[in-house]
Design a protein around this motif. Structure first.
Motif, PDB file in Angstrom:
ATOM      1  N   SER A   1      33.430  40.131  67.137  1.00 42.52           N
ATOM      2  CA  SER A   1      32.775  38.670  66.835  1.00 42.52           C
ATOM      3  C   SER A   1      33.268  37.713  67.709  1.00 42.52           C
ATOM      4  CB  SER A   1      32.756  38.279  65.612  1.00 42.52           C
ATOM      5  OG  SER A   1      32.329  39.381  64.597  1.00 42.52           O
ATOM      6  N   GLU A   2      34.651  37.530  68.045  1.00 43.04           N
ATOM      7  CA  GLU A   2      35.396  36.689  68.886  1.00 43.04           C
ATOM      8  C   GLU A   2      34.735  36.980  70.157  1.00 43.04           C
ATOM      9  OE1 GLU A   2      39.272  37.157  68.324  1.00 43.04           O
ATOM     10  OE2 GLU A   2      39.361  36.323  66.058  1.00 43.04           O
TER      11      GLU A   2
ATOM     12  N   ALA B   1      32.017  38.409  71.348  1.00 48.69           N
ATOM     13  CA  ALA B   1      30.476  37.933  71.563  1.00 48.69           C
ATOM     14  C   ALA B   1      30.520  36.337  71.620  1.00 48.69           C
ATOM     15  CB  ALA B   1      29.684  38.268  70.338  1.00 48.69           C
ATOM     16  N   GLU B   2      31.297  35.595  70.768  1.00 47.60           N
ATOM     17  CA  GLU B   2      31.265  34.302  70.775  1.00 47.60           C
ATOM     18  C   GLU B   2      31.809  33.715  72.420  1.00 47.60           C
ATOM     19  OE1 GLU B   2      30.123  31.901  68.939  1.00 47.60           O
ATOM     20  OE2 GLU B   2      29.493  33.492  67.528  1.00 47.60           O
ATOM     21  N   GLN B   3      32.899  34.603  72.810  1.00 49.72           N
ATOM     22  CA  GLN B   3      33.363  34.051  74.402  1.00 49.72           C
ATOM     23  C   GLN B   3      32.432  34.332  75.067  1.00 49.72           C
ATOM     24  OE1 GLN B   3      36.969  36.183  74.797  1.00 49.72           O
ATOM     25  NE2 GLN B   3      38.201  34.876  73.064  1.00 49.72           N
ATOM     26  N   ILE B   4      31.633  35.254  75.099  1.00 48.07           N
ATOM     27  CA  ILE B   4      30.575  35.751  76.182  1.00 48.07           C
ATOM     28  C   ILE B   4      29.787  34.656  76.073  1.00 48.07           C
ATOM     29  CG2 ILE B   4      28.985  37.478  77.065  1.00 48.07           C
ATOM     30  CD1 ILE B   4      30.827  39.723  76.099  1.00 48.07           C
ATOM     31  N   LYS B   5      29.174  34.626  74.890  1.00 48.22           N
ATOM     32  CA  LYS B   5      28.299  33.376  74.647  1.00 48.22           C
ATOM     33  C   LYS B   5      28.498  31.924  75.409  1.00 48.22           C
ATOM     34  CE  LYS B   5      24.901  31.538  71.594  1.00 48.22           C
ATOM     35  NZ  LYS B   5      24.550  31.253  70.166  1.00 48.22           N
ATOM     36  N   ALA B   6      29.690  31.575  74.836  1.00 49.65           N
ATOM     37  CA  ALA B   6      30.249  30.228  75.623  1.00 49.65           C
ATOM     38  C   ALA B   6      30.312  30.262  76.964  1.00 49.65           C
ATOM     39  CB  ALA B   6      31.648  30.113  75.022  1.00 49.65           C
TER      40      ALA B   6
ATOM     41  N   ALA C   1      28.648  32.341  79.206  1.00 52.02           N
ATOM     42  CA  ALA C   1      27.477  32.324  79.745  1.00 52.02           C
ATOM     43  C   ALA C   1      26.695  30.746  79.929  1.00 52.02           C
ATOM     44  CB  ALA C   1      26.429  33.098  79.447  1.00 52.02           C
ATOM     45  N   SER C   2      26.917  30.086  78.901  1.00 53.81           N
ATOM     46  CA  SER C   2      26.390  28.813  78.839  1.00 53.81           C
ATOM     47  C   SER C   2      27.159  27.739  79.764  1.00 53.81           C
ATOM     48  CB  SER C   2      26.521  28.106  77.641  1.00 53.81           C
ATOM     49  OG  SER C   2      25.970  28.926  76.389  1.00 53.81           O
ATOM     50  N   SER C   3      28.443  28.017  80.000  1.00 53.07           N
ATOM     51  CA  SER C   3      29.300  27.068  80.878  1.00 53.07           C
ATOM     52  C   SER C   3      28.880  27.409  82.253  1.00 53.07           C
ATOM     53  CB  SER C   3      30.713  26.960  80.643  1.00 53.07           C
ATOM     54  OG  SER C   3      31.041  28.435  80.886  1.00 53.07           O
TER      55      SER C   3
END
Length: 754
Positions: free
Chosen positions: A431-432, A434-439, A441-443
């Protein structure tokens, strides 16, 4: 469960003259009855004249002892093994049912099945010293289809009695008094007291006819001594005296007696219908038609070993009743019951059993660990702190910061918990990530929008998309991402070097006990089981045997001497156990200190030529202390093992001495000297002439037959008790008052005398 047929025996009442129409063959178990044809049927008469029946036994002109041995002895033996039993008598009025069950209470030799069964039960309990028994008795009367408790202190109330079904425990009567008895004398006293409350009346065929059905029940609870609080075997024995079927034209009863006869015949008719349904294997059996059939439900088709005694009166005028009884008995013989040992289903007993088993298994694991040289292992449930520590270890392992050897492998519980925490950590890390990858990609998308193509001049980065269609660009790694060229240290913090010290496994774990043995209770010597020693007279006799009789004093001194030796041995074992535990704690402390010292200086010492680390003075001193502590531990542990090897023989010696004392006491108390000791009152000088004569007569009877002491003592206790039937309420109390009024009217008319 074991399926068994109901056994049926036929007992004939002795007659003044022989009757050719009734022929019994006791050896073959066959009885033949010839009933003359009725002359009212005319010339063509196809009525059957000869009837032949085969039963398990024919008892003709036999004694009460032979009757009990043939019919009830086997059932009582099964009762003490945990199997329910029922013995009931059936027959016409005046055929001898009550004499078979109760006997002549004024003559010890003519006592019936119930007193003999009580004597048999307590004699077997005395002989089975390895088990603990508790006995309760109850006495139920069914009068005019109403329930009455003959042992209740308040017999006027019968509303609280109700017949209920309790699954595996069978049928029982709620509210019925079950009195605990500790000896044969107490049980007989309860029975004699209940007999005085029975409903009886006289008519032409019987001067003391039973006007109700009575069920005397022995409830037995058996426990093994080694697991007395955990496993209980429950069984009960119903001894049923049914009222006799009557033909009013023969008994010539009227008024209250006629109404009683109607209820008796009605209940017996329902009983016959129930037996017929069971013999035909009907889907529905009318057990609830009457109170009698409801009470006898287990005896007729449940978990019970059942014996029926068919009483017949072999005279020509009673041929019809005799034929009816034999036909009913032949149908009962076809019934099959399921017999099984009844274990208590009390949840509290099961819980105690499971707790003991878990404790023993933990002790076995601790002993195995001690013998295999493993360190202390906790087999209890993991605490919250241990779970958090295990979660942290799994996280460090997945991150590469912990080695495989650090994962728990000592107990199955810790291994399972490790797998569980591994899954939890993996899911959390996923879960961590996935959150890092999502963050990320957004940046990245935001930066591209802001900077446009300005980054193209700086060169392609790692992982940038190759717009030429050839795939991802490798790019140029930054300088700080290059692996370090430093030489590895001589010793990894997770892998100890050649000179690293680990705690040596100790031959035991945790606290050491001496098994929890107990020296027993002096109550065992006073009677073998706590269920038997309920009599104050017997306790007083045992005290006199130990302190005044030479043989008893000698045996008691042996018991005392061996008990003192056992207590001293236990004290020494306790002291040695404390020493072993102290030595083990010292080893654990020194091992922890040495490990901490080694971890603190793991990377600072200079290696020797052979690759070993240099030990400082403090480490050397700790190692010397650890070696000395282990030597002291082994010495204390060997001393403890040696003392524990003497514990079991000492326990057996004490038990043997106590058993010898009990055996000799039982022999002494069975002698005339011991028997008179039980019967003698303390105030010899205060006896009046009548009491002195009664006592002398009692001593004479007991001297001739020592086993009759309990029977006669119970009769003496209940001889002054007179239970009036008028004390009972409801239908029974009204019937007693009406019968008294009818008797007064008969006296006034000159038809009866006072």
């Amino acid at each position: 469960m074991v399926k068994t047929n109901v056994k049926v025996f036929v007992r004939t009442r002795p007659t003044a003259a022989n009757f050719d129409g009734l022929k019994a063959q006791p050896d073959a178990g066959v009885i033949t009855l010839k009933v003359p044809k009725s002359e009212d049927m005319g010339i063509i008469n196809n009525q059957q004249e000869n009837f032949t029946f085969k039963f398990d036994g024919i008892l003709e002109n036999v004694s009460q002892e032979t009757m009990y041995t043939s019919t009830a002895h086997e059932v009582v033996d099964s009762l003490l093994s945990g199997i329910n039993g029922t013995v009931f008598c059936y027959g016409q009025t005046g055929s001898g049912k009550t004499f078979t069950m109760s006997g002549d209470l004024r003559n010890y030799q003519h006592r019936g099945l119930i007193p003999r069964a009580i004597h048999h039960v307590f004699r077997q309990i005395d002989m089975r010293a390895d088990k603990i028994y508790k006995v309760h008795v109850s006495y139920l009367e069914i009068y005019n289809d109403q329930l009455y408790d003959l042992l209740s202190d308040h017999p006027a109330s019968n509303d609280a009695l109700a017949i209920l079904e309790d699954g595996p425990n069978g049928t029982y009567v709620r509210g019925l008094v079950t009195a605990q008895v500790g000896s044969e004398e107490e049980a007989l006293a309860q029975y004699f007291a209940g007999e005085q409350g029975r409903s009886t009346a006289g008519h032409v065929l019987n001067s003391s006819s039973s006007r109700s059905h009575c069920v005397f029940t022995l409830h037995v609870e058996m426990r093994h001594s080694e697991a007395a609080s955990e496993r209980a075997v429950l069984s009960k024995l119903h001894l049923v005296d049914l009222a006799g079927s009557e033909r009013t034209k023969k008994t010539a009863v009227s008024g209250v007696a006629l109404k009683e006869a109607q209820f008796i015949n009605k209940s017996l008719s329902f009983l016959e219908q129930t037996v017929n349904a069971l013999s035909r294997r009907d889907a529905y059996v009318p057990f609830r038609q009457s109170k009698l059939t409801a009470v006898l439900r287990d005896a007729l088709g449940g978990n019970c070993k059942t014996v029926m005694i068919a009483n017949i009166w072999g005279e020509p005028r009673h041929m019809e009743e005799t034929l009816s009884t034999l036909r009913f008995a032949s149908r009962v013989k076809t019934l099959v019951t399921d017999v099984a040992v009844n274990e208590s289903s009390d949840p509290s007993l099961l819980l105690r059993r499971y707790e003991r088993q878990i404790k023993e298994l933990k002790q076995e694991l601790a002993m195995r660990d001690a013998l295999s040289g493993r360190s202390r292992i906790n087999y209890d449930d993991l605490s919250d702190a241990e779970v958090r520590e295990l979660n942290s270890l799994c996280r460090r392992f997945l991150q590469g910061e912990a080695d495989l050897e650090e994962l728990p492998t000592d107990t199955l519980r810790r291994i399972k918990e490790g797998y569980k925490q591994m899954r939890n950590v993996f899911q959390a890390m996923r879960s961590e990530l996935a959150e890092q990858i999502k963050a990320g990609a957004s940046s990245t998308a935001a930066a591209v929008v802001q900077n446009g193509d300005s980054s193209a001049d700086a060169g392609a980065g790692v992982g940038d998309v190759d717009t030429s269609g050839r795939g991802f660009q490798v790019g140029t790694a930054p300088a700080e991402a290059r692996p370090s060229t430093r030489e590895p240290t001589a010793q990894s913090p997770h892998r100890p070097g050649p000179m690293s010290l680990t705690s040596t496994a100790s031959p035991t774990t945790g606290g050491v006990g001496y098994g929890g043995y107990s020296s027993g209770d002096d109550a065992l010597a006073a009677g073998g089981t706590s269920g038997v020693m309920g009599s104050a007279e017997r306790n007083a006799a045992f005290h006199r045997f130990k302190h005044e009789i030479d043989e008893g004093r000698a045996l008691a001194s042996i018991v005392k001497e061996r008990s003192e030796q056992l207590r001293e041995l236990k004290a020494n074992i306790k002291e040695a156990t404390a020493s072993v535990n102290s030595a083990k704690a010292s080893i654990d402390s020194l091992t922890s200190r040495l490990a901490s010292k080694r971890a603190g200086t793991a990377g600072g010492g200079a290696p020797l030529a052979g690759g070993d680390d240099i030990l400082d003075a403090e480490q050397h001193g700790l190692m010397a202390e650890l070696k000395a502590a282990k030597a002291a531990y082994r010495q204390e542990f060997e001393r403890l093992k040696e003392m524990r090897s003497f514990l079991e023989p000492s326990l057996q010696g004490v038990a043997e001495a106590k058993q010898n004392l009990v055996d000799e006491f039982n022999k002494w108390v069975g002698s005339p000297q011991g028997t008179f000791t039980l019967a003698q009152p303390a105030d010899d000088d205060e006896l009046d002439p009548g009491e002195a004569f009664e006592r002398m007569q009692f001593e004479r009877i007991v001297a001739a037959d020592p086993e009759s002491s309990a029977y006669h003592a119970a009769q003496r206790k209940t001889s002054t008790i007179r239970t009036s039937q008028a004390a009972f309420g409801g239908v029974k109390g009204a019937a007693v008052a009406m019968r008294k009024k009818e008797h007064e009217q008969a006296i006034a008319a000159g038809l009866a005398r006072h």
